[in-house]
Design a protein around this motif. Structure first.
Motif, short mmCIF file in Angstrom:
data_model
loop_
_atom_site.label_atom_id
_atom_site.label_comp_id
_atom_site.label_asym_id
_atom_site.label_seq_id
_atom_site.Cartn_x
_atom_site.Cartn_y
_atom_site.Cartn_z
N HIS A 140 0.52 5.62 1.39
CA HIS A 140 -0.27 6.57 2.17
C HIS A 140 -0.12 7.94 1.52
O HIS A 140 0.86 8.20 0.83
N GLU B 104 4.94 7.77 6.70
CA GLU B 104 4.80 6.81 7.80
C GLU B 104 6.12 6.90 8.59
O GLU B 104 7.16 6.50 8.08
N HIS C 205 4.83 0.05 0.14
CA HIS C 205 5.41 -0.74 1.24
C HIS C 205 4.35 -1.61 1.87
O HIS C 205 3.16 -1.46 1.61
N HIS D 68 0.83 -1.21 0.00
CA HIS D 68 0.00 0.00 0.00
C HIS D 68 0.87 1.26 0.00
O HIS D 68 2.09 1.20 0.17
FE LIG Z 1 1.88 1.74 5.81
#
Ligand SMILES: [Fe+2]
Length: 193
Positions: A92, A96, A134, A90
């Protein structure tokens, strides 16, 4: 101390400077931070207070507005459901950022056609920038405690790639908790009819 592996080969990097340089070249920040501020199992408030200086410095560095402490243990309710959200590839829409206080886990980073396996443990800070593909798994002891930073107060959401690439990689940890490969004992019990 982290261990960086390239699962397509047998290459493994355990030197801090080499890990930092290799990850930095693909946009990932890796640092070692002191663990002596506060006992790892202190309350979340005590941890946030003890690391206030580092937390504020990271906020300024990345434009983060909030930080918290995530605490995952084998007895955490709905643990497998929670982990299943993170163990598929996925991205974002925000960074992160994790500073590991206790436990271990693996960040698989899929960057420029290469998969990097970064096994993180206590004292490791990893920053995965927004948009980087990741996935993450815990080690067999199912334990991680970490400070997290966020750019949005409402938190972040995984955007799944649905590539299925994560299925090709064994989430094996080799850190201090690793006891060697599981081997079949050769002992089996069969019921006779
Ligand atoms: Fe993540």
């Amino acid at each position: 101390m982290a261990v960086l592996r390239f699962p397509e080969t047998t290459q493994k990097i355990e030197n801090e400077q080499e890990i930092r340089a290799t990850l930095s070249a693909v946009g990932i920040d890796y640092e070692r931070w002191s663990l002596d501020r506060v006992p790892a199992e202190s309350s979340a408030d005590a941890v946030l207070a003890a690391y206030a200086e580092e937390i504020d410095a990271m906020k300024r560095r990345g434009g983060y507005v909030t930080a918290d402490v995530i605490d995952v243990k084998p007895e955490t309710p709905n643990l497998e459901t929670m982990l299943a959200k993170f163990d598929k590839e996925h991205t974002h829409s925000e960074d992160e950022v994790r500073f590991i206080l206790a436990g271990r886990g693996i960040f698989f980073l899929h960057l420029g056609g290469t998969v990097y396996s970064v096994e993180v443990g206590p004292g490791d800070m990893l920053r995965v920038p927004r948009g980087a593909t990741h996935w993450f798994t815990l080690c067999e002891d199912r334990r991680i405690r970490a400070i997290r930073w966020f750019q949005q107060t409402e938190g972040w959401t995984p955007h799944y790639t649905d590539s299925g690439v994560d299925k090709d990689y064994q989430p094996l940890c080799f850190g201090p908790a690793y006891l060697g490969p599981r081997v079949a004992t050769g002992i089996s019990v069969e019921r006779s009819a």
